[in-house]
Scaffold this motif. Sequence first.
Motif, PDB file in Angstrom:
ATOM      1  N   MET A   1       0.852  -1.202   0.000  1.00 22.18           N
ATOM      2  CA  MET A   1       0.000   0.000   0.000  1.00 22.18           C
ATOM      3  C   MET A   1       0.883   1.246   0.000  1.00 22.18           C
ATOM      4  N   THR A   2       0.541   2.210  -0.826  1.00 20.32           N
ATOM      5  CA  THR A   2       1.314   3.444  -0.907  1.00 20.32           C
ATOM      6  C   THR A   2       1.353   4.164   0.433  1.00 20.32           C
ATOM      7  N   ASN A   3       2.488   4.882   0.668  1.00 20.94           N
ATOM      8  CA  ASN A   3       2.587   5.666   1.896  1.00 20.94           C
ATOM      9  C   ASN A   3       2.112   7.090   1.684  1.00 20.94           C
ATOM     10  N   LEU A  31     -11.101  10.392  -7.459  1.00 16.72           N
ATOM     11  CA  LEU A  31     -11.378  10.997  -6.158  1.00 16.72           C
ATOM     12  C   LEU A  31     -12.055  10.010  -5.211  1.00 16.72           C
ATOM     13  N   GLN A  32     -12.951   9.199  -5.733  1.00 15.51           N
ATOM     14  CA  GLN A  32     -13.598   8.179  -4.903  1.00 15.51           C
ATOM     15  C   GLN A  32     -12.575   7.164  -4.407  1.00 15.51           C
ATOM     16  N   ARG A  33     -11.660   6.765  -5.279  1.00 15.31           N
ATOM     17  CA  ARG A  33     -10.625   5.804  -4.891  1.00 15.31           C
ATOM     18  C   ARG A  33      -9.646   6.430  -3.892  1.00 15.31           C
ATOM     19  N   LEU A  34      -9.320   7.697  -4.092  1.00 12.48           N
ATOM     20  CA  LEU A  34      -8.433   8.376  -3.145  1.00 12.48           C
ATOM     21  C   LEU A  34      -9.065   8.460  -1.762  1.00 12.48           C
ATOM     22  N   LYS A  35     -10.341   8.795  -1.727  1.00  8.04           N
ATOM     23  CA  LYS A  35     -11.039   8.878  -0.447  1.00  8.04           C
ATOM     24  C   LYS A  35     -11.053   7.524   0.253  1.00  8.04           C
ATOM     25  N   ALA A  36     -11.321   6.470  -0.509  1.00  9.29           N
ATOM     26  CA  ALA A  36     -11.351   5.129   0.074  1.00  9.29           C
ATOM     27  C   ALA A  36      -9.979   4.724   0.618  1.00  9.29           C
ATOM     28  N   ALA A  37      -8.911   5.249  -0.012  1.00 12.10           N
ATOM     29  CA  ALA A  37      -7.554   4.931   0.423  1.00 12.10           C
ATOM     30  C   ALA A  37      -7.053   5.878   1.509  1.00 12.10           C
ATOM     31  N   VAL A 263      -0.265   9.535 -13.311  1.00 11.34           N
ATOM     32  CA  VAL A 263       0.592   9.285 -12.152  1.00 11.34           C
ATOM     33  C   VAL A 263      -0.256   8.991 -10.910  1.00 11.34           C
ATOM     34  N   ILE A 264      -1.417   9.637 -10.782  1.00 10.20           N
ATOM     35  CA  ILE A 264      -2.311   9.309  -9.665  1.00 10.20           C
ATOM     36  C   ILE A 264      -2.714   7.834  -9.727  1.00 10.20           C
ATOM     37  N   ASP A 265      -3.005   7.336 -10.913  1.00 14.37           N
ATOM     38  CA  ASP A 265      -3.317   5.912 -11.054  1.00 14.37           C
ATOM     39  C   ASP A 265      -2.158   5.050 -10.586  1.00 14.37           C
ATOM     40  N   ALA A 266      -0.930   5.468 -10.924  1.00 14.88           N
ATOM     41  CA  ALA A 266       0.245   4.699 -10.504  1.00 14.88           C
ATOM     42  C   ALA A 266       0.406   4.739  -8.981  1.00 14.88           C
ATOM     43  N   LEU A 268      -2.084   5.065  -6.808  1.00 13.57           N
ATOM     44  CA  LEU A 268      -3.142   4.204  -6.270  1.00 13.57           C
ATOM     45  C   LEU A 268      -2.826   2.724  -6.450  1.00 13.57           C
ATOM     46  N   ALA A 269      -2.090   2.418  -7.507  1.00 18.05           N
ATOM     47  CA  ALA A 269      -1.704   1.028  -7.757  1.00 18.05           C
ATOM     48  C   ALA A 269      -0.417   0.655  -7.010  1.00 18.05           C
ATOM     49  N   ASP A 270       0.117   1.602  -6.224  1.00 16.36           N
ATOM     50  CA  ASP A 270       1.355   1.375  -5.465  1.00 16.36           C
ATOM     51  C   ASP A 270       2.507   0.992  -6.380  1.00 16.36           C
ATOM     52  N   GLU A 271       2.581   1.682  -7.510  1.00 13.34           N
ATOM     53  CA  GLU A 271       3.653   1.405  -8.479  1.00 13.34           C
ATOM     54  C   GLU A 271       4.812   2.385  -8.369  1.00 13.34           C
ATOM     55  N   LEU A 272       4.707   3.372  -7.468  1.00 11.31           N
ATOM     56  CA  LEU A 272       5.773   4.361  -7.312  1.00 11.31           C
ATOM     57  C   LEU A 272       6.392   4.282  -5.922  1.00 11.31           C
TER      58      LEU A 272
END
Length: 272
Positions: A1-3, A31-37, A263-266, A268-272
């Motif tokens: 999970m991204t920090n 935005l919905q995914r960001l809020k959930a995370a 980049v936001i997708d990346a 959220l996918a914990d790719e960075l």
Amino acid sequence: MTNIKLIATDVDGTFLDSTRTYNHDRFAAQLQRLKAAGIHFVVASGNHLGHLQEVFAPTPAVQTFVAENGGLIVDHGQTLFETPIPLATVRSVVRDILADPALRPRVLRLSGAHGTYLNLTDQPDDPVAQDYFFNNLVRVPDLTQVADTIYKINGEWPDTAIRTIAATLNAQFPEQIHATASGFGSIDIIAPHMNKAIGLTQLAQAWHIAPSEIAAFGDNDNDQEMLRHVGLGVAMQNGTDSVKDVANLITPTDNDHEGVLNVIDAILADEL
């Protein structure tokens, strides 16, 4: 999970494409995914609050703004922090700029709590752009007589001269102002020691978020401090070299190809 716990973005040349829009549906889903995370989304811009609220009206979940290059921070309609320029300083700087032919801009504006003020006779090169960026214009006969809370002085100079002019202003008014090129032939003059990084830090501390837990996007000189300060500083592919030099990452695609959203997708996918 991204920090990452907070994502902040500049607007023009960064989040918006060259037609001044963005992919509303894709961003609303993000935005919905960001809020959930548990990740906050923040707009960090040199523009005034009313304009930013208009830009993001299609995605009303965006409710946190670091406006005026950090001079005004508003969350869900509540002012959390504000750092205006003392009126005595505003008047002194305006007086000196207008009196010096080498410094006098095509247009000079004061961005205040109750309006953006400009002289009766000032005419921008691009009136359409002025109407777009400033939805609260108030024309006055004398800028030195404006009595409002002033967050920023903004001027228009030839684009090739803005970095030189900004450096001259900072040297001429040490410890009184901070002048920074904001792109498109524009210079923002704000309170000393103020920038987007300071404003974003104030907000993050209130939310108990560390700099290492922030990702920030930008494309121009007034984004340098913010990108340098955060854990993941992201420069736009179409950004200036000065911003790219301080970034941890350059977007694989530019602002016309949804560089920020990609980049936001990346993230959220914990790719960075």
